[in-house]
Write an enzyme that holds these catalytic residues in place. Sequence first.
Site, mmCIF file in Angstrom:
data_model
loop_
_atom_site.group_PDB
_atom_site.id
_atom_site.type_symbol
_atom_site.label_atom_id
_atom_site.label_comp_id
_atom_site.label_asym_id
_atom_site.label_seq_id
_atom_site.Cartn_x
_atom_site.Cartn_y
_atom_site.Cartn_z
ATOM 1 N N LYS A 118 0.954 4.160 -2.951
ATOM 2 C CA LYS A 118 0.600 5.568 -2.704
ATOM 3 C C LYS A 118 1.775 6.500 -3.032
ATOM 4 O O LYS A 118 1.571 7.595 -3.558
ATOM 5 C CB LYS A 118 0.122 5.746 -1.260
ATOM 6 C CG LYS A 118 -1.232 5.066 -0.988
ATOM 7 C CD LYS A 118 -2.339 5.632 -1.876
ATOM 8 C CE LYS A 118 -3.695 5.013 -1.626
ATOM 9 N NZ LYS A 118 -4.769 5.577 -2.430
ATOM 10 N N TYR A 150 0.842 -1.202 0.000
ATOM 11 C CA TYR A 150 0.000 0.000 0.000
ATOM 12 C C TYR A 150 0.881 1.259 0.000
ATOM 13 O O TYR A 150 0.638 2.192 -0.778
ATOM 14 C CB TYR A 150 -0.910 -0.031 1.240
ATOM 15 C CG TYR A 150 -1.863 1.130 1.348
ATOM 16 C CD1 TYR A 150 -3.037 1.169 0.599
ATOM 17 C CD2 TYR A 150 -1.601 2.191 2.223
ATOM 18 C CE1 TYR A 150 -3.925 2.236 0.721
ATOM 19 C CE2 TYR A 150 -2.478 3.255 2.344
ATOM 20 C CZ TYR A 150 -3.637 3.269 1.593
ATOM 21 O OH TYR A 150 -4.507 4.329 1.708
HETATM 22 P P1 NAP Z 1 -13.344 2.237 1.310
HETATM 23 O O1 NAP Z 1 -14.393 2.625 2.302
HETATM 24 O O2 NAP Z 1 -12.768 0.853 1.388
HETATM 25 O O3 NAP Z 1 -13.937 2.510 -0.158
HETATM 26 C C1 NAP Z 1 -13.176 2.219 -1.278
HETATM 27 C C2 NAP Z 1 -14.067 2.242 -2.496
HETATM 28 O O4 NAP Z 1 -13.243 1.919 -3.610
HETATM 29 C C3 NAP Z 1 -15.175 1.202 -2.436
HETATM 30 O O5 NAP Z 1 -16.418 1.862 -2.556
HETATM 31 C C4 NAP Z 1 -14.916 0.285 -3.621
HETATM 32 O O6 NAP Z 1 -16.055 0.043 -4.445
HETATM 33 C C5 NAP Z 1 -13.965 1.104 -4.477
HETATM 34 N N1 NAP Z 1 -13.073 0.239 -5.240
HETATM 35 C C6 NAP Z 1 -12.180 -0.674 -4.773
HETATM 36 N N2 NAP Z 1 -11.565 -1.268 -5.797
HETATM 37 C C7 NAP Z 1 -12.083 -0.729 -6.942
HETATM 38 C C8 NAP Z 1 -11.848 -0.929 -8.321
HETATM 39 N N3 NAP Z 1 -10.945 -1.813 -8.753
HETATM 40 N N4 NAP Z 1 -12.565 -0.182 -9.209
HETATM 41 C C9 NAP Z 1 -13.480 0.723 -8.792
HETATM 42 N N5 NAP Z 1 -13.729 0.957 -7.484
HETATM 43 C C10 NAP Z 1 -13.039 0.233 -6.581
HETATM 44 O O7 NAP Z 1 -12.078 3.201 1.367
HETATM 45 P P2 NAP Z 1 -11.899 4.697 1.931
HETATM 46 O O8 NAP Z 1 -11.389 4.571 3.315
HETATM 47 O O9 NAP Z 1 -13.077 5.526 1.628
HETATM 48 O O10 NAP Z 1 -10.656 5.152 1.009
HETATM 49 C C11 NAP Z 1 -10.812 5.828 -0.219
HETATM 50 C C12 NAP Z 1 -9.438 6.235 -0.734
HETATM 51 O O11 NAP Z 1 -8.777 7.032 0.237
HETATM 52 C C13 NAP Z 1 -8.508 5.061 -1.033
HETATM 53 O O12 NAP Z 1 -7.706 5.357 -2.159
HETATM 54 C C14 NAP Z 1 -7.645 4.999 0.206
HETATM 55 O O13 NAP Z 1 -6.392 4.403 -0.028
HETATM 56 C C15 NAP Z 1 -7.509 6.470 0.528
HETATM 57 N N6 NAP Z 1 -7.159 6.758 1.925
HETATM 58 C C16 NAP Z 1 -7.992 6.379 2.948
HETATM 59 C C17 NAP Z 1 -7.628 6.691 4.249
HETATM 60 C C18 NAP Z 1 -8.505 6.326 5.439
HETATM 61 O O14 NAP Z 1 -8.044 6.475 6.599
HETATM 62 N N7 NAP Z 1 -9.734 5.878 5.240
HETATM 63 C C19 NAP Z 1 -6.421 7.352 4.502
HETATM 64 C C20 NAP Z 1 -5.605 7.706 3.439
HETATM 65 C C21 NAP Z 1 -5.984 7.415 2.142
HETATM 66 P P3 NAP Z 1 -17.216 -1.043 -4.161
HETATM 67 O O15 NAP Z 1 -17.768 -0.677 -2.782
HETATM 68 O O16 NAP Z 1 -18.203 -0.845 -5.237
HETATM 69 O O17 NAP Z 1 -16.554 -2.379 -4.159
#
Ligand code: NAP
Length: 263
Positions: free
Chosen positions: A170, A166
């Site tokens: 990133k 990961y």
């Molecule tokens: P999340 O709740 O797991 O949601 C991720 C979304 O991405 C899901 O709705 C999923 O779709 C979609 N997804 C996964 N694989 C995919 C693919 N191959 N094609 C299209 N859609 C796909 O994650 P989140 O926490 O909101 O994170 C969103 C982004 O922010 C990510 O890039 C993550 O790395 C980044 N981020 C998050 C955090 C944190 O603390 N949460 C911190 C830093 C960065 P489906 O539901 O339809 O399967």
Amino acid sequence: MAQATNKNRFDLTGRVAIVTGAARGIGKALAIGLAEEGAAVVVNYAQAADRAAEVVKEIEAIGGRAIAIKADVSNEADVARLTAETITAFGQIDILVNNAGIIYPGNAEDYPLDSWRKTMATNLDGVFLMSRDVGRHMISRRTGSIITIGSMSGRIVNWPFRHAAYNVSKAGVHMLTKALATEWAEHNIRVNAIAPGYIRTELTDQVSKEHPDVVNQYWEKGAVQGRIGDVDELIGATVYLASDASSFTTGEIITIDGGLTLR
Ligand code: NAP
């Protein structure tokens, strides 16, 4: 000095945005946040059709325009179709938010190659493919803003949970952001990223339930603000980067982490 004006530089009326992975979490908040400023939004999802339809309904309830499109961002044909269907539905694409992302934790010495490849396929290939296809359309129109949700994990190694793949993915999208910003400035396209710290989503809620002590000690107390962030706290920077307010900002990685990476 610039003259005072009533112009709303953050207005997105008439703009069209794609937000990948927008059925839940950060992507959902950003899709609604962009719609609140006037953008028509494509709510992309991979599996969660019902949830994506709910996000569309929420946007319509505030008077916005939205459609849901299923596509796997790591699949070249899906990405081409997502781009084409967006142009058919709304005529253009002004804003791309590369939000879809996955994480498979695990110690490096035991890490399966399959998990490494899946991580890179969604987090890195997905951002490249979406940016390439939407970028080509933006080049033809000589306008556009691409925003990728990177992570503080592209800048630091998180501890004590381990997820080298990961972190590498990133760090990769942060450099891709700078490379595309440099290549496409001549086409009037800006490319930026946001690097969030720990943000409360279903994913992090699960970790909080399973490891409350670690979350308290490293995630909450690790941030100088002493807490985890909320998804809505990423909307302001996204609207800024999507809008004319950021017309001289490109190749930038904006860290939003409550000060976690300060010390
Ligand atoms: P999340 O709740 O797991 O949601 C991720 C979304 O991405 C899901 O709705 C999923 O779709 C979609 N997804 C996964 N694989 C995919 C693919 N191959 N094609 C299209 N859609 C796909 O994650 P989140 O926490 O909101 O994170 C969103 C982004 O922010 C990510 O890039 C993550 O790395 C980044 N981020 C998050 C955090 C944190 O603390 N949460 C911190 C830093 C960065 P489906 O539901 O339809 O399967």
